[in-house]
Write an enzyme that holds these catalytic residues in place. Structure first.
Site, PDB file in Angstrom:
ATOM      1  N   ASN A 278     -46.315 -70.507 -20.131  1.00 48.00           N
ATOM      2  CA  ASN A 278     -46.921 -69.288 -19.746  1.00 48.00           C
ATOM      3  C   ASN A 278     -47.352 -69.209 -18.191  1.00 48.00           C
ATOM      4  OD1 ASN A 278     -46.961 -68.081 -22.137  1.00 48.00           O
ATOM      5  ND2 ASN A 278     -48.902 -68.638 -22.970  1.00 48.00           N
ATOM      6  N   HIS A 280     -48.988 -70.870 -16.280  1.00 43.71           N
ATOM      7  CA  HIS A 280     -50.473 -71.366 -15.670  1.00 43.71           C
ATOM      8  C   HIS A 280     -50.710 -72.814 -16.174  1.00 43.71           C
ATOM      9  CE1 HIS A 280     -52.257 -69.766 -19.691  1.00 43.71           C
ATOM     10  NE2 HIS A 280     -51.822 -70.699 -20.089  1.00 43.71           N
ATOM     11  N   CYS A 315     -56.315 -71.114 -15.001  1.00 43.85           N
ATOM     12  CA  CYS A 315     -56.185 -71.751 -13.743  1.00 43.85           C
ATOM     13  C   CYS A 315     -54.466 -71.739 -13.255  1.00 43.85           C
ATOM     14  CB  CYS A 315     -56.325 -73.239 -13.653  1.00 43.85           C
ATOM     15  SG  CYS A 315     -56.193 -74.232 -12.415  1.00 43.85           S
TER      16      CYS A 315
END
Lengths: 397, 397
Positions: A278, A280, A315
């Site tokens: 994804n 991240h 993040c």
């Protein structure tokens, strides 16, 4: 964009005469199927399913994803994501349970999933939770090519993000041990989904660990949370059940730490290898950052018994992260012991460390955690955490 | 020391009435076998073996390790390391090949073993090499309770350490893909062992990767290298074959870098999670440190095609490590391209990145690497490395 496609006729057994899929220079080739060059090693899908006694019709070729033009992509040939519900997957050693809506996978604890004490690490358990969750969706026939996203989610550019995770570990499995992981899903409010897991010993049936988590949807482009579209609810809600792995009558709240926290690791930067499909930082990496902030001296003599995580924001690869943690006051530790004795929790063997426990040393310890991005003007919370620990003898490590 | 033992009679199906193995307060209990409290969930070993058509005699209870006093430890119940050669292991999806001396395991590439581009990472491949090697020894009936050590090695306090590893990757498997990993062993000089691997696509039979490695023995206490004792040679040499995964007529030598190296990461400290069952930093972790020293900009647009590692000394938990790397001169890059064209190596699809390759951008790149401990008086080499890279398009990452 270079695409690799294969016109599909009756069977899928594609390899060139030298065993390599070949490029013919125009960056777009058709793989010859059913020809003499394709007979070297047919896909064994049917054969293996027959070995475990599955009816061939339930895994027919129509269960494999086709492109709209009738072609099947090389990626699809290699992944073979089913488009229909499967009851068993011999490769994943998985089967559908709970009257058709749950999933169970048998797993051998691998050599690189254990620490120096030969017990599976928390990170490995979290990885296996992720893996079995995705394989559950895989078996459902709902999986698109995203990271657990359904076809309806893909049409709406949605991905799954975890908002909460609670794991309780009574026994850590050891290297080479065969375990069974059960997972299932349920509703969580109007727009969320709960996913639970139970890990058991395959040999004895003893429960080793339990976990529950909450998931919401995020728009892949805007990175903003999204309501659950009706078409997605229609896909997944038939799989929902009420059963809960952990009874959380009054869920714990986690206080927010500030810069007075006792232990701080600053300037943590995600590596390329920390990113998942994804794009991240994977939530398992967060846990590593959290635990690495706890002093080594504590880690050497304690084993994690539970972790609660509240995720606030994702993040990315360019974020700079700070990990803070704060041990409980002595009083809380004492209360922990008392609570432990009151609930008569079976702790011996509970750390999975064999032949090295002394019941007199078994106490609770606890930490509060925070991961945050450090920006020029303000910090932003990524995840709050609470961990609880059992004590173990540590002289022979 | 606390031990958990179970007097074994006819069958092993041990769980207490509440499903947990219980402590009775004296830190030593006998688990009731064959009693009413032990019947909740019998071990399914025989059942599952029957399912794949294996004769029950070949995996009888006598194949499981017993303590000298006729007891079987809890660890043994949970691990069930065989003491006799097994031909198939349904849990590991492994079987003996190469006329009785090789090993093949079928593996599904898991979600956490791939990077953001959905292809398996080099680290994952190295982990799977380690896992299949250990499972090969597991199947042989020679495995003691150490990290791949045989019974003879345990009697001599010896552990395996890797001295050299060479991996070539043509195609990276993708998430969910089923692969077959073959591994076997051969002689390497008088005191060493060679171990090779080949990874193939299960669907097409295409070879994705090959690897060869050299292993020597180290005394677990003194941490010094050891000759191979005769009793160990007698155990393992019947498994040796000549076949080689990579033809290394003239093995490459790796130059030693000095502090003029272009890229340096200093002050690397092993974490507790980096240690393996041999109580030192696992060699897979070394590779991570090496690759993290290469600039992100290069990593984004290249995919590793080969890595050669020469291990010099082990790295303990208290060492502080420096990682150096030096890119090849431009001339070498150009030679790489030339060599590539001359050998007519099929590169398209070779990085496992589907639908994103442009043959015009395919070139070689190369790096020389060094990991060393940084001491007060002198630095000591841990491992030298050479990596080679194929270029890939990187705009959509």
């Amino acid at each position: 964009m270079f695409t690799f496609s294969c016109p599909v006729s009756f069977s899928i057994s594609c390899s060139s005469s030298n065993g390599n899929i070949q490029n013919h220079g125009d960056y777009r080739v058709n793989i010859n199927v059913n020809g003499s060059s394709c007979t070297r090693r047919p896909i064994k899908h049917h054969t293996l399913l027959n070995e475990v006694g599955v009816k061939e019709g339930s895994t027919s070729l129509s269960a494999i994803q086709f492109l709209e033009n009738g072609h099947i992509s090389e990626e699809n040939i290699r992944q073979r994501i089913p488009r229909q519900k499967q009851l068993v997957d011999p490769y994943r050693q998985g089967l559908i349970t709970e009257r058709g809506v749950g999933y169970r996978q048998t797993v051998v604890v691998r050599s690189y999933e254990v620490g120096p004490d030969k017990t599976a690490t928390l990170e490995s358990l979290l990885n296996l939770f992720q893996e079995t969750a995705l394989n559950h969706v895989w078996m459902s026939g709902l999986l698109s090519n995203g990271f657990g996203a359904t076809h309806g989610m893909m049409r709406n550019n949605l991905i799954w993000v975890v908002s909460r995770m609670h794991v309780q570990v009574d026994h850590y499995p050891i290297w080479g041990e065969v375990i069974e992981i059960d997972t299932w899903v349920g509703a969580s409010g109007k727009n969320g989904m709960r996913r639970d897991w139970v890990i058991r010993s395959q040999a004895t049936g003893s429960t080793y660990a339990r976990a529950t988590s909450t998931w919401v949807m995020m728009n892949e482009q805007t990175r903003r949370l999204s309501k659950m579209p009706d078409e997605v609810r229609d896909e997944i809600s038939p799989w929902f059940i009420q059963k809960q792995a952990i009874n959380e009558a009054v869920p714990d709240k986690i206080v927010k730490l500030d810069d007075k926290a006792k232990h701080v690791n600053s300037d943590l930067k995600p590596k390329r290898s920390d990113l998942d499909m994804n794009q991240h930082v994977n939530n398992v990496k967060y846990v590593r950052w959290m635990l690495e902030t706890i002093p080594d001296k504590f880690l050497e003599c304690h084993q994690l018994s539970s972790i609660l995580l509240e995720y606030r924001r994702e993040c990315g690869s360019s974020d700079v992260v700070q990990s803070l943690c704060q041990p409980d006051e002595d009083e809380s530790f004492a209360n922990g012991v008392q609570q432990n004795l009151l609930t008569n929790k079976v702790l011996v063997g509970g750390n999975g460390r064999l032949g090295s426990l002394d019941i007199n040393t078994l106490t609770y310890g606890g930490y509060t955690h925070l991961l945050q991005t450090t920006g020029e003007t303000q910090n932003e919370e990524i995840v709050r955490g609470r961990t609880r620990w059992n004590r173990k003898i540590c002289t022979d490590l």
